[in-house]
Design a protein around this motif. Sequence first.
Motif, PDB file in Angstrom:
ATOM      1  N   GLY A  63      15.926 -10.092 -26.786  1.00 51.17           N
ATOM      2  CA  GLY A  63      15.419  -9.690 -25.480  1.00 51.17           C
ATOM      3  C   GLY A  63      15.775 -10.776 -24.474  1.00 51.17           C
ATOM      4  N   VAL A  64      16.358 -10.399 -23.360  1.00 49.87           N
ATOM      5  CA  VAL A  64      16.742 -11.379 -22.341  1.00 49.87           C
ATOM      6  C   VAL A  64      16.068 -10.997 -21.033  1.00 49.87           C
ATOM      7  N   GLY A  65      15.371 -11.946 -20.420  1.00 50.39           N
ATOM      8  CA  GLY A  65      14.737 -11.700 -19.131  1.00 50.39           C
ATOM      9  C   GLY A  65      13.258 -11.395 -19.267  1.00 50.39           C
ATOM     10  N   GLY A  66      12.674 -10.922 -18.165  1.00 52.29           N
ATOM     11  CA  GLY A  66      11.241 -10.637 -18.168  1.00 52.29           C
ATOM     12  C   GLY A  66      10.459 -11.921 -18.054  1.00 52.29           C
ATOM     13  N   SER A  67       9.808 -12.274 -19.153  1.00 49.75           N
ATOM     14  CA  SER A  67       8.979 -13.471 -19.184  1.00 49.75           C
ATOM     15  C   SER A  67       8.969 -13.975 -20.611  1.00 49.75           C
ATOM     16  N   GLU A  68       8.208 -15.052 -20.842  1.00 51.48           N
ATOM     17  CA  GLU A  68       8.206 -15.635 -22.189  1.00 51.48           C
ATOM     18  C   GLU A  68       7.663 -14.669 -23.231  1.00 51.48           C
ATOM     19  N   ASP A  69       6.767 -13.781 -22.824  1.00 49.17           N
ATOM     20  CA  ASP A  69       6.234 -12.811 -23.790  1.00 49.17           C
ATOM     21  C   ASP A  69       7.058 -11.522 -23.817  1.00 49.17           C
ATOM     22  N   LEU A  70       7.452 -11.036 -22.647  1.00 56.05           N
ATOM     23  CA  LEU A  70       8.188  -9.762 -22.612  1.00 56.05           C
ATOM     24  C   LEU A  70       9.513  -9.835 -23.366  1.00 56.05           C
ATOM     25  N   CYS A  71      10.219 -10.962 -23.265  1.00 56.70           N
ATOM     26  CA  CYS A  71      11.521 -11.025 -23.949  1.00 56.70           C
ATOM     27  C   CYS A  71      11.340 -10.921 -25.465  1.00 56.70           C
ATOM     28  N   MET A  72      10.224 -11.439 -25.983  1.00 58.89           N
ATOM     29  CA  MET A  72       9.973 -11.342 -27.428  1.00 58.89           C
ATOM     30  C   MET A  72       9.637  -9.911 -27.828  1.00 58.89           C
ATOM     31  N   ILE A  73       8.862  -9.227 -26.988  1.00 66.79           N
ATOM     32  CA  ILE A  73       8.517  -7.832 -27.292  1.00 66.79           C
ATOM     33  C   ILE A  73       9.773  -6.959 -27.245  1.00 66.79           C
ATOM     34  N   LEU A  74      10.597  -7.194 -26.228  1.00 67.70           N
ATOM     35  CA  LEU A  74      11.855  -6.439 -26.138  1.00 67.70           C
ATOM     36  C   LEU A  74      12.734  -6.707 -27.361  1.00 67.70           C
ATOM     37  N   ALA A  75      12.746  -7.963 -27.793  1.00 72.48           N
ATOM     38  CA  ALA A  75      13.563  -8.341 -28.953  1.00 72.48           C
ATOM     39  C   ALA A  75      13.076  -7.629 -30.212  1.00 72.48           C
ATOM     40  N   LYS A  76      11.770  -7.576 -30.366  1.00 72.60           N
ATOM     41  CA  LYS A  76      11.216  -6.927 -31.557  1.00 72.60           C
ATOM     42  C   LYS A  76      11.512  -5.430 -31.526  1.00 72.60           C
ATOM     43  N   LYS A  77      11.320  -4.822 -30.373  1.00 73.91           N
ATOM     44  CA  LYS A  77      11.589  -3.391 -30.260  1.00 73.91           C
ATOM     45  C   LYS A  77      13.081  -3.087 -30.436  1.00 73.91           C
ATOM     46  N   ALA A  78      13.934  -4.039 -30.020  1.00 78.60           N
ATOM     47  CA  ALA A  78      15.392  -3.835 -30.142  1.00 78.60           C
ATOM     48  C   ALA A  78      15.811  -3.652 -31.597  1.00 78.60           C
ATOM     49  N   LEU A  79      15.036  -4.255 -32.517  1.00 74.51           N
ATOM     50  CA  LEU A  79      15.352  -4.105 -33.946  1.00 74.51           C
ATOM     51  C   LEU A  79      15.382  -2.636 -34.361  1.00 74.51           C
ATOM     52  N   LEU A  80      14.571  -1.830 -33.660  1.00 78.18           N
ATOM     53  CA  LEU A  80      14.407  -0.436 -34.079  1.00 78.18           C
ATOM     54  C   LEU A  80      15.393   0.513 -33.394  1.00 78.18           C
ATOM     55  N   LYS A  81      16.286  -0.039 -32.576  1.00 76.33           N
ATOM     56  CA  LYS A  81      17.265   0.847 -31.932  1.00 76.33           C
ATOM     57  C   LYS A  81      18.201   1.427 -33.003  1.00 76.33           C
ATOM     58  N   PRO A  82      18.788   2.601 -32.715  1.00 75.30           N
ATOM     59  CA  PRO A  82      19.585   3.273 -33.747  1.00 75.30           C
ATOM     60  C   PRO A  82      20.663   2.370 -34.357  1.00 75.30           C
ATOM     61  N   PHE A  83      20.739   2.414 -35.668  1.00 76.29           N
ATOM     62  CA  PHE A  83      21.609   1.527 -36.432  1.00 76.29           C
ATOM     63  C   PHE A  83      23.069   1.646 -35.996  1.00 76.29           C
ATOM     64  N   LYS A  84      23.643   0.518 -35.651  1.00 81.85           N
ATOM     65  CA  LYS A  84      25.061   0.421 -35.291  1.00 81.85           C
ATOM     66  C   LYS A  84      25.473   1.250 -34.070  1.00 81.85           C
ATOM     67  N   ILE A  85      24.496   1.735 -33.333  1.00 88.97           N
ATOM     68  CA  ILE A  85      24.826   2.419 -32.082  1.00 88.97           C
ATOM     69  C   ILE A  85      24.713   1.364 -30.979  1.00 88.97           C
ATOM     70  N   ARG A  86      25.800   1.131 -30.273  1.00 91.97           N
ATOM     71  CA  ARG A  86      25.809   0.077 -29.265  1.00 91.97           C
ATOM     72  C   ARG A  86      25.128   0.526 -27.977  1.00 91.97           C
ATOM     73  N   SER A  87      24.753  -0.463 -27.171  1.00 94.69           N
ATOM     74  CA  SER A  87      24.040  -0.209 -25.919  1.00 94.69           C
ATOM     75  C   SER A  87      24.788   0.800 -25.036  1.00 94.69           C
ATOM     76  N   PHE A  88      24.009   1.594 -24.278  1.00 93.57           N
ATOM     77  CA  PHE A  88      24.616   2.566 -23.349  1.00 93.57           C
ATOM     78  C   PHE A  88      25.385   1.850 -22.246  1.00 93.57           C
ATOM     79  N   ASP A  89      25.018   0.601 -21.991  1.00 92.83           N
ATOM     80  CA  ASP A  89      25.674  -0.192 -20.950  1.00 92.83           C
ATOM     81  C   ASP A  89      26.881  -0.899 -21.584  1.00 92.83           C
TER      82      ASP A  89
END
Lengths: 290, 201
Positions: A192-218
């Motif tokens: 997780g990049v950006g947000g705040s010290e807590d939000l970036c960690m939450i984003l990082a944890k949630k990112a683990l669950l993104k579809p396997f081997k499917i790259r970002s839409f961006d």
Amino acid sequence: MMSIDIIVENTIIELLKKAATELPNEYLQEIQNQIKSSEGEVGKAQLKSMIQNAEIAKDTQCPICQDTGVISFLMALGDDFPIRSKIKEIIKKATQKATKEIPLRPNSVDMFKGNTCDNTSYDGYVPIIYLDIVPGDKLEITAMPKGGGSSNVSTLKMLKPGLGLVGVKNFIVEAVASAGSLGCPPYFVGVGVGGSEDLCMILAKKALLKPFKIRSFDSKVASIEEELLEKLNQLQIGAMGLAEGPTVLDLHIEFTARHPASLPVGVVISCWALRHAKATIYKDGAVVFN
Amino acid sequence: MTKLEYHLKTPITEPEINELKIGDVFYITGIIITARDEAHKKAIELYEKGQRLPIDFKGLGVFHCGPIMKKTKTEWITVAAGPTTSDRMELFQDQFIEYFRPSVIIGKGGMGERTVNACQKFGCVYGAFTGGAALLAAQRIKKVKSVYWLEELGMPECLWVYEVEKFGPLIVTIDSHGSNLTSDIMKRVNYQKEKIVREMK
């Protein structure tokens, strides 16, 4: 008819069981592929043990790993779903029951009173709940038990913004290198990049669950993901840190806006056994396991 | 490097331990005892107060493991029992080896310099089991012989005494001759990291 409370409770118990005992097929398939493509008998033997162990878990409905983790629930709660704040109480009860029934290891330790023995904390913070309120009348819920070994090597850094994207990428490489053999590689990496010290960690944890081997839409983010996957595997940590086989199985990055003076980067690492299970519960009580 | 395979029975002797070299594979038959952070701490405290432990570790295996156990009417069943990250026990392992003289430390992820020195001085090895393979490990546990400190430390932290048959494969990553496979590998990882960071655009 069963009350909606009971349906939700039973579904949560089922999700915890599924998450603890069944590794998603695409992960198993990837490990199988890696057995074929990687070099070195030591690494292959580790990967084969992972597959064999996962097969026993599925057949016997016993947890894949004795560390059934600290449990998180990620929820999207529809505006018109019949349960509101009571969901917390239901989750607590389901976690306590699941701990006994499956069984899960009691992994919730109070600093002063010792192990609570039921995977909940006295203050209501554990299991961890991420709740999003959304339009609609259904409840989507994901159970994610995460082991301590790989959580211990997860990390956060507040970078100087002047270091820019190169600084972000280097910190991710450093984070995985310093995780080394400790968190049961090959790893899944969430960033997780950006947000705040807590939000970036939450984003990082949630990112683990993104579809396997499917790259970002961006496409810009997608190419950073590709680049880092390649570079992280060049670290050659290998399966279980024995220098043979893959180092990282997948990686996802989430970017969000940040304070002009801050560049928070969170790296959440998961062991090879990235466990999660999802279900959708409808207003009428119908349940679909996704 | 030729990797050899060994089958050891507890109590394991020092000459047997000295045959093992990093990279070798071995299996244990006999007694191994689980111990994590709390159990290491407590055992060392008791020893230093001049008190005895409920079980003698000499020649046996110490297993870094916090298992899932289930009690039936008559006995304890091991549901899942894979290794935990051994690095946490680096704080205590050298003293533990010195005081209690186990022959084998079983875990995952490898250990550091203090443990290497104790292994060399007192004739002990570190064997790595596949992390997460908790059911493969449980299949090799034939019997739960006893349990100590369960009330006080809880299921993951107490001492479970297991009778095991061909427990393994365990890869020697620290031998009794001062070698540490994990630190050799991590030196290379670090070298790779420096190179990647240097060339990052």
